[in-house]
Design a protein around this motif. Sequence first.
Motif, PDB file in Angstrom:
ATOM      1  N   SER A 165       7.095  10.200  -0.626  1.00  0.00           N
ATOM      2  CA  SER A 165       7.488  10.124   0.772  1.00  0.00           C
ATOM      3  C   SER A 165       8.311   8.884   1.030  1.00  0.00           C
ATOM      4  CB  SER A 165       6.228  10.112   1.666  1.00  0.00           C
ATOM      5  OG  SER A 165       6.571   9.917   3.013  1.00  0.00           O
ATOM      6  N   GLU A 166       9.534   9.099   1.492  1.00  0.00           N
ATOM      7  CA  GLU A 166      10.392   7.967   1.824  1.00  0.00           C
ATOM      8  C   GLU A 166      10.140   7.498   3.246  1.00  0.00           C
ATOM      9  OE1 GLU A 166      12.718   6.154  -0.191  1.00  0.00           O
ATOM     10  OE2 GLU A 166      11.297   7.131  -1.480  1.00  0.00           O
ATOM     11  N   THR A 167       9.337   8.230   4.012  1.00  0.00           N
ATOM     12  CA  THR A 167       9.047   7.789   5.380  1.00  0.00           C
ATOM     13  C   THR A 167       8.041   6.661   5.385  1.00  0.00           C
ATOM     14  OG1 THR A 167       7.269   9.431   5.603  1.00  0.00           O
ATOM     15  CG2 THR A 167       9.475  10.100   6.281  1.00  0.00           C
ATOM     16  N   GLU A 168       7.381   6.439   4.232  1.00  0.00           N
ATOM     17  CA  GLU A 168       6.395   5.356   4.152  1.00  0.00           C
ATOM     18  C   GLU A 168       7.046   4.029   3.852  1.00  0.00           C
ATOM     19  OE1 GLU A 168       2.272   7.108   2.595  1.00  0.00           O
ATOM     20  OE2 GLU A 168       3.895   7.294   1.143  1.00  0.00           O
ATOM     21  N   GLY A 169       8.287   4.049   3.306  1.00  0.00           N
ATOM     22  CA  GLY A 169       8.926   2.832   2.886  1.00  0.00           C
ATOM     23  C   GLY A 169       9.733   2.224   3.974  1.00  0.00           C
ATOM     24  N   ALA A 178       0.829  -1.208   0.000  1.00  0.00           N
ATOM     25  CA  ALA A 178       0.000   0.000   0.000  1.00  0.00           C
ATOM     26  C   ALA A 178       0.864   1.259   0.000  1.00  0.00           C
ATOM     27  CB  ALA A 178      -0.936  -0.001   1.201  1.00  0.00           C
ATOM     28  N   ALA A 179       1.914   1.268   0.828  1.00  0.00           N
ATOM     29  CA  ALA A 179       2.798   2.441   0.886  1.00  0.00           C
ATOM     30  C   ALA A 179       3.488   2.652  -0.450  1.00  0.00           C
ATOM     31  CB  ALA A 179       3.816   2.262   2.002  1.00  0.00           C
ATOM     32  N   PHE A 180       3.947   1.569  -1.058  1.00  0.00           N
ATOM     33  CA  PHE A 180       4.600   1.674  -2.363  1.00  0.00           C
ATOM     34  C   PHE A 180       3.630   2.180  -3.412  1.00  0.00           C
ATOM     35  CE2 PHE A 180       5.046  -0.717  -6.430  1.00  0.00           C
ATOM     36  CZ  PHE A 180       6.068   0.057  -6.967  1.00  0.00           C
ATOM     37  N   SER A 181       2.412   1.644  -3.436  1.00  0.00           N
ATOM     38  CA  SER A 181       1.425   2.046  -4.442  1.00  0.00           C
ATOM     39  C   SER A 181       1.099   3.526  -4.320  1.00  0.00           C
ATOM     40  CB  SER A 181       0.148   1.217  -4.298  1.00  0.00           C
ATOM     41  OG  SER A 181       0.403  -0.150  -4.592  1.00  0.00           O
ATOM     42  N   ARG A 182       0.971   4.022  -3.091  1.00  0.00           N
ATOM     43  CA  ARG A 182       0.699   5.452  -2.894  1.00  0.00           C
ATOM     44  C   ARG A 182       1.852   6.299  -3.422  1.00  0.00           C
ATOM     45  NH1 ARG A 182      -1.224   3.658   2.181  1.00  0.00           N
ATOM     46  NH2 ARG A 182       0.726   4.313   3.185  1.00  0.00           N
ATOM     47  N   ALA A 183       3.081   5.907  -3.072  1.00  0.00           N
ATOM     48  CA  ALA A 183       4.252   6.675  -3.506  1.00  0.00           C
ATOM     49  C   ALA A 183       4.415   6.633  -5.020  1.00  0.00           C
ATOM     50  CB  ALA A 183       5.508   6.137  -2.819  1.00  0.00           C
ATOM     51  N   PHE A 184       4.187   5.456  -5.615  1.00  0.00           N
ATOM     52  CA  PHE A 184       4.329   5.306  -7.070  1.00  0.00           C
ATOM     53  C   PHE A 184       3.325   6.199  -7.803  1.00  0.00           C
ATOM     54  CE2 PHE A 184       3.865   3.416 -11.235  1.00  0.00           C
ATOM     55  CZ  PHE A 184       5.136   2.939 -11.543  1.00  0.00           C
ATOM     56  N   LYS A 185       2.064   6.152  -7.378  1.00  0.00           N
ATOM     57  CA  LYS A 185       1.049   6.959  -8.052  1.00  0.00           C
ATOM     58  C   LYS A 185       1.308   8.444  -7.846  1.00  0.00           C
ATOM     59  CE  LYS A 185      -3.878   7.674  -8.684  1.00  0.00           C
ATOM     60  NZ  LYS A 185      -5.253   7.276  -8.297  1.00  0.00           N
ATOM     61  N   LYS A 186       1.801   8.819  -6.668  1.00  0.00           N
ATOM     62  CA  LYS A 186       2.075  10.231  -6.388  1.00  0.00           C
ATOM     63  C   LYS A 186       3.173  10.766  -7.291  1.00  0.00           C
ATOM     64  CE  LYS A 186       3.068  13.397  -2.560  1.00  0.00           C
ATOM     65  NZ  LYS A 186       3.380  13.514  -1.117  1.00  0.00           N
ATOM     66  N   PRO A 221      -1.227   4.278 -11.022  1.00  0.00           N
ATOM     67  CA  PRO A 221      -0.926   3.220 -10.053  1.00  0.00           C
ATOM     68  C   PRO A 221       0.034   2.184 -10.645  1.00  0.00           C
ATOM     69  CG  PRO A 221      -3.302   3.560 -10.281  1.00  0.00           C
ATOM     70  CD  PRO A 221      -2.649   4.285 -11.407  1.00  0.00           C
ATOM     71  N   PRO A 222       0.760   1.439  -9.806  1.00  0.00           N
ATOM     72  CA  PRO A 222       1.662   0.395 -10.309  1.00  0.00           C
ATOM     73  C   PRO A 222       0.960  -0.627 -11.192  1.00  0.00           C
ATOM     74  CG  PRO A 222       2.047   0.773  -7.973  1.00  0.00           C
ATOM     75  CD  PRO A 222       0.828   1.554  -8.336  1.00  0.00           C
ATOM     76  N   SER A 223      -0.264  -1.000 -10.829  1.00  0.00           N
ATOM     77  CA  SER A 223      -0.993  -2.002 -11.617  1.00  0.00           C
ATOM     78  C   SER A 223      -1.273  -1.494 -13.027  1.00  0.00           C
ATOM     79  CB  SER A 223      -2.303  -2.359 -10.913  1.00  0.00           C
ATOM     80  OG  SER A 223      -3.081  -1.184 -10.681  1.00  0.00           O
ATOM     81  N   ALA A 224      -1.551  -0.191 -13.158  1.00  0.00           N
ATOM     82  CA  ALA A 224      -1.803   0.379 -14.481  1.00  0.00           C
ATOM     83  C   ALA A 224      -0.522   0.428 -15.302  1.00  0.00           C
ATOM     84  CB  ALA A 224      -2.404   1.782 -14.337  1.00  0.00           C
ATOM     85  N   TRP A 225       0.574   0.819 -14.652  1.00  0.00           N
ATOM     86  CA  TRP A 225       1.862   0.855 -15.364  1.00  0.00           C
ATOM     87  C   TRP A 225       2.223  -0.538 -15.869  1.00  0.00           C
ATOM     88  CZ3 TRP A 225       5.216   5.003 -16.359  1.00  0.00           C
ATOM     89  CH2 TRP A 225       6.463   4.637 -16.895  1.00  0.00           C
ATOM     90  N   ARG A 226       1.970  -1.551 -15.062  1.00  0.00           N
ATOM     91  CA  ARG A 226       2.285  -2.927 -15.443  1.00  0.00           C
ATOM     92  C   ARG A 226       1.509  -3.342 -16.684  1.00  0.00           C
ATOM     93  NH1 ARG A 226       1.193  -8.456 -12.035  1.00  0.00           N
ATOM     94  NH2 ARG A 226       2.831  -9.702 -12.975  1.00  0.00           N
ATOM     95  N   LEU A 227       0.312  -2.787 -16.876  1.00  0.00           N
ATOM     96  CA  LEU A 227      -0.518  -3.101 -18.038  1.00  0.00           C
ATOM     97  C   LEU A 227      -0.182  -2.221 -19.238  1.00  0.00           C
ATOM     98  CD1 LEU A 227      -3.965  -3.567 -16.257  1.00  0.00           C
ATOM     99  CD2 LEU A 227      -2.469  -5.350 -17.176  1.00  0.00           C
ATOM    100  N   GLY A 228       0.822  -1.348 -19.087  1.00  0.00           N
ATOM    101  CA  GLY A 228       1.248  -0.516 -20.198  1.00  0.00           C
ATOM    102  C   GLY A 228       0.593   0.842 -20.260  1.00  0.00           C
ATOM    103  N   VAL A 229      -0.154   1.216 -19.222  1.00  0.00           N
ATOM    104  CA  VAL A 229      -0.794   2.531 -19.192  1.00  0.00           C
ATOM    105  C   VAL A 229       0.237   3.573 -18.787  1.00  0.00           C
ATOM    106  CG1 VAL A 229      -2.589   3.948 -18.141  1.00  0.00           C
ATOM    107  CG2 VAL A 229      -3.031   1.528 -18.624  1.00  0.00           C
ATOM    108  N   ARG A 230       0.462   4.557 -19.661  1.00  0.00           N
ATOM    109  CA  ARG A 230       1.442   5.609 -19.350  1.00  0.00           C
ATOM    110  C   ARG A 230       0.783   6.974 -19.215  1.00  0.00           C
ATOM    111  NH1 ARG A 230       3.508   1.493 -18.584  1.00  0.00           N
ATOM    112  NH2 ARG A 230       5.454   0.675 -19.434  1.00  0.00           N
TER     113      ARG A 230
END
Length: 337
Positions: free
Chosen positions: A333-337, A300-308, A313-322
């Motif tokens: 935020s690196e405090t979430e990781g 969850a923390a990674f997904s929030r940081a990735f989308k921000k 979201p990571p799942s969309a990027w994995r499907l090729g959505v840019r």
Amino acid sequence: MAGDALSDLLKTVRLTGATFFDIEGHDPWAVHSPAPASILPKVLPGADHLISYHVVTAGHCFARIIGDEPIPMEAGEVVVFTRSDPHIMSSHPDLRADPPTTDVLDIATAGRMPFYINCAGGGSRSVRLVCGYLACDALPFNPLLEALPPAIKAGDARSDGGWLGQFIRLAVSEVAEKRAGSETVLTKLSELMFVDVLRRYVESLPPQQTGWLAGLRDPHLGKALALIHDRPAYNWTVEALARESALSRTVLAERFTKIVGMPPMHYLAKWRMQIASQLLSAGNSNVASVAAEIGYESEAAFSRAFKKMIGVPPSAWRLGVRTGAGSGSDEASETEG
């Protein structure tokens, strides 16, 4: 250690040779290279950044980005257009050329490399070129591309020593003999040639230069960058990086920000997302395993940081959505990781 960061970056952004041309020019001649948008889908679908290069193996010519000053070229020299801006190679600096038709690119991509082009102007031969394209990922984070000028000229017309001289000899041999496996040899040669041009460019930077490559050259910042690239999942702090880089916390933070262009922890966050995007694109890892691999304690923390940071979201990027990539905040935020 600085070289490790460069090598790691080139692997992570998937630098690869794409297409290789053998060009012979007879005065007067001019060849136009169009915008990347019309080339990338044909030479390397899926990549988002194109680099073009021209190596003069015999004779002389001029290279010119449309709207810029011409660059004189002699045998033994190479020009690399790092953004593959529309440009012209010609026998005289003021010659113009019409953009090639799509048929030329279609024929080239359907045939076997190298593709021979005879620019017959009616006069005597003035040049022989080996040219080509390299492709790499620019999104979500490629600090190398941001640090490079639009055009880099390298080599020494008076000497065939060094790697560029070896590249020319090997390329000419492969073009002439067309042995089995020549396409693979030519594409790998072009990748190595580009790395050598980068090295030469770094060595030529003035002391006051800033940017990612200038950071690599700095012994302390080069160490810090290499550490981040070598261990991106480690729980780095500015204090820990400073200690390993033989600087005080304050000096590292100030020098890193001034030269590289962003604070160390911001760079770490962006580099983690670059690695994550590559792992997601490869399709061999799920979101949870990618999160763990780059140092996040929860999906969850990674997904929030990735989308921000990336905008999707990571799942969309994995499907090729840019769509949305790069539109998110630069901060994660690196405090979430």
